[in-house]
Design a protein around this motif. Structure first.
Motif, PDB file in Angstrom:
ATOM      1  N   LYS A 249       0.829  -1.203   0.000  1.00 24.18           N
ATOM      2  CA  LYS A 249       0.000   0.000   0.000  1.00 24.18           C
ATOM      3  C   LYS A 249       0.867   1.259   0.000  1.00 24.18           C
ATOM      4  N   GLU A 250       1.900   1.280   0.854  1.00 21.14           N
ATOM      5  CA  GLU A 250       2.792   2.444   0.920  1.00 21.14           C
ATOM      6  C   GLU A 250       3.540   2.633  -0.398  1.00 21.14           C
ATOM      7  N   GLY A 251       3.997   1.528  -0.978  1.00 20.33           N
ATOM      8  CA  GLY A 251       4.703   1.622  -2.246  1.00 20.33           C
ATOM      9  C   GLY A 251       3.810   2.125  -3.367  1.00 20.33           C
ATOM     10  N   TYR A 252       2.557   1.691  -3.372  1.00 16.19           N
ATOM     11  CA  TYR A 252       1.624   2.135  -4.398  1.00 16.19           C
ATOM     12  C   TYR A 252       1.362   3.633  -4.292  1.00 16.19           C
ATOM     13  N   HIS A 253       1.144   4.096  -3.056  1.00 14.20           N
ATOM     14  CA  HIS A 253       0.892   5.529  -2.871  1.00 14.20           C
ATOM     15  C   HIS A 253       2.125   6.356  -3.246  1.00 14.20           C
ATOM     16  N   TRP A 254       3.303   5.819  -2.996  1.00 14.44           N
ATOM     17  CA  TRP A 254       4.521   6.540  -3.351  1.00 14.44           C
ATOM     18  C   TRP A 254       4.661   6.640  -4.869  1.00 14.44           C
ATOM     19  N   LEU A 255       4.363   5.547  -5.573  1.00 16.16           N
ATOM     20  CA  LEU A 255       4.440   5.569  -7.029  1.00 16.16           C
ATOM     21  C   LEU A 255       3.424   6.539  -7.636  1.00 16.16           C
ATOM     22  N   GLN A 256       2.269   6.677  -6.997  1.00 17.19           N
ATOM     23  CA  GLN A 256       1.253   7.599  -7.486  1.00 17.19           C
ATOM     24  C   GLN A 256       1.693   9.049  -7.382  1.00 17.19           C
ATOM     25  N   GLY A 257       2.535   9.355  -6.383  1.00 18.09           N
ATOM     26  CA  GLY A 257       2.948  10.731  -6.175  1.00 18.09           C
ATOM     27  C   GLY A 257       1.956  11.473  -5.293  1.00 18.09           C
ATOM     28  N   PRO A 258       2.248  12.725  -4.978  1.00 20.90           N
ATOM     29  CA  PRO A 258       1.367  13.509  -4.103  1.00 20.90           C
ATOM     30  C   PRO A 258      -0.013  13.701  -4.723  1.00 20.90           C
ATOM     31  N   GLN A 259      -1.042  13.473  -3.941  1.00 19.57           N
ATOM     32  CA  GLN A 259      -2.415  13.626  -4.395  1.00 19.57           C
ATOM     33  C   GLN A 259      -3.087  14.786  -3.651  1.00 19.57           C
ATOM     34  N   GLU A 260      -3.885  15.518  -4.375  1.00 25.64           N
ATOM     35  CA  GLU A 260      -4.585  16.644  -3.769  1.00 25.64           C
ATOM     36  C   GLU A 260      -5.703  16.138  -2.857  1.00 25.64           C
ATOM     37  N   GLU A 261      -5.753  16.651  -1.646  1.00 23.91           N
ATOM     38  CA  GLU A 261      -6.803  16.274  -0.706  1.00 23.91           C
ATOM     39  C   GLU A 261      -7.867  17.362  -0.700  1.00 23.91           C
ATOM     40  N   VAL A 262      -9.071  16.981  -1.071  1.00 21.75           N
ATOM     41  CA  VAL A 262     -10.157  17.960  -1.186  1.00 21.75           C
ATOM     42  C   VAL A 262     -10.923  18.045   0.131  1.00 21.75           C
ATOM     43  N   PRO A 263     -11.448  19.222   0.473  1.00 25.90           N
ATOM     44  CA  PRO A 263     -12.135  19.379   1.760  1.00 25.90           C
ATOM     45  C   PRO A 263     -13.477  18.668   1.841  1.00 25.90           C
ATOM     46  N   TRP A 264     -14.076  18.333   0.692  1.00 28.05           N
ATOM     47  CA  TRP A 264     -15.402  17.720   0.715  1.00 28.05           C
ATOM     48  C   TRP A 264     -15.370  16.197   0.703  1.00 28.05           C
ATOM     49  N   HIS A 265     -14.190  15.617   0.807  1.00 24.79           N
ATOM     50  CA  HIS A 265     -14.046  14.171   0.690  1.00 24.79           C
ATOM     51  C   HIS A 265     -14.919  13.423   1.696  1.00 24.79           C
ATOM     52  N   TYR A 266     -14.876  13.820   2.961  1.00 22.89           N
ATOM     53  CA  TYR A 266     -15.517  13.033   4.011  1.00 22.89           C
ATOM     54  C   TYR A 266     -17.041  13.120   3.978  1.00 22.89           C
ATOM     55  N   TRP A 267     -17.584  14.259   3.557  1.00 30.03           N
ATOM     56  CA  TRP A 267     -19.043  14.336   3.536  1.00 30.03           C
ATOM     57  C   TRP A 267     -19.643  13.764   2.257  1.00 30.03           C
ATOM     58  N   VAL A 268     -18.801  13.503   1.237  1.00 31.63           N
ATOM     59  CA  VAL A 268     -19.296  12.842   0.029  1.00 31.63           C
ATOM     60  C   VAL A 268     -19.158  11.331   0.139  1.00 31.63           C
ATOM     61  N   TRP A 269     -17.952  10.862   0.469  1.00 31.83           N
ATOM     62  CA  TRP A 269     -17.689   9.423   0.525  1.00 31.83           C
ATOM     63  C   TRP A 269     -17.668   8.948   1.972  1.00 31.83           C
TER      64      TRP A 269
END
Length: 308
Positions: A249-269
């Motif tokens: 999991k850590e390796g996959y996220h590292w390969l993906q690179g930095p991802q933008e975290e949106v403020p509405w994530h928790y109330w949508v999903w």
């Protein structure tokens, strides 16, 4: 059988003493390609048939050779009564071959996905229902193959196209640009393939310093190439911060690179939302819902801009 001196194991199976693999009602037997070893396999099959009443069908049974002379092949086929098989052959719905899978050999996977979509396309399904079918049915077909093979890139792109077309339009082919871009996205030591890797390739070698042999399979070379990417990053302090313990999991996220975290994530999903509502809210948050466009065309509103 395997304890008898005249029986010789397949050279890749000798260390683990593997002489058969069984999956549901499919059975594969392995041995060295010499006459005595194969005869012992055939005798064992006949003894099993006499004891259980279950007999191998001659029409569905074949012998596959590797580096065996024509004379020895003819002798083995004559005694066994089985036909000579050729690669690739199908087992549990997937092609089994000693070489790299080609695009043509993977067509059956894409065809199965397309057939499923064709049976759903006449129904009026919501986005949430399509997502459920993509994750539960289409992706399960892909995952089953991906657990066995490294699929060619062109096949992966085709799978993405098929899933994307069904999600946005409920069809096999996408006729217009999608609302949102489609970015895609075992470590159990008792598993047989883990034992196989350690016995055939690694052999107690340090994983980070391991050098891929030239005669290794194409799949194993591809896996080792990914390892080299991580090793280069580790040596340049770009990953793990000096700690060699890592997870997939850590390796996959590292390969993906930095991802933008949106403020509405928790109330949508979140689990409290109905899937249909979550998907529509996600489109609204991205400004991709077509409601205002439809209203503007009908003259009900003056602007198509969505304010989030």
């Amino acid at each position: 059988m395997s304890h008898r001196e005249e029986f010789k194991f397949h050279h890749k199976c000798e260390q683990l003493k593997i002489h058969h693999l069984i999956f549901a009602d499919d059975l594969m037997l392995f041995s060295k390609g010499d006459f005595k070893s194969v005869v012992l396999l055939v005798r064992t099959l006949k003894a099993f048939a006499e004891a259980s009443g279950l007999e191998a069908s001659p029409d569905k049974t074949a012998i596959y050779f590797g580096s065996v002379t024509e004379d020895e092949q003819s002798r083995i086929l004559r005694v066994s009564g089985y036909k000579k098989g050729s690669f690739p052959f199908r087992c549990l719905g997937v092609p089994i071959t000693s070489k790299r899978l080609t695009k043509a050999e993977c067509d059956i996977l894409v065809d199965r996905m397309v057939k499923r979509i064709m049976s759903w396309s006449s129904r009026h399904l919501s986005y949430a229902a399509r997502i459920t079918l993509v994750n539960a049915v289409l992706m399960s077909l892909h995952t089953y193959w991906a657990q066995i093979f490294l699929l060619p890139k062109c096949v992966l792109h085709r799978i993405i196209q098929v899933c994307m077309a069904f999600l946005w339009e409920g069809k096999v082919v996408l006729s217009r640009a999608p609302l949102v871009a489609w970015d895609w996205i075992a470590q159990k030591h008792d598993l047989l393939w883990i034992k196989w890797i350690h016995n055939v390739y690694l052999r107690e070698s340090d994983w980070w310093e391991y050098q891929t042999p030239t005669n290794a399979s194409w799949v194993w070379r591809c896996i080792c190439k990914v390892k080299e990417v991580f090793r280069f990053a580790y040596n340049n302090n770009n990953w793990l911060n000096g700690n060699k313990n890592y997870s997939i999991k850590e390796g996959y996220h590292w390969l993906q690179g930095p991802q933008e975290e949106v403020p509405w994530h928790y109330w949508v999903w979140n689990s409290a939302n109905i899937p249909k509502h979550s998907f529509i809210a996600w489109l609204v948050a991205l400004g991709k819902l077509k409601t205002r466009i439809v209203l503007a065309k009908a003259g009900i509103c003056q602007t198509t801009m969505v304010v989030v």
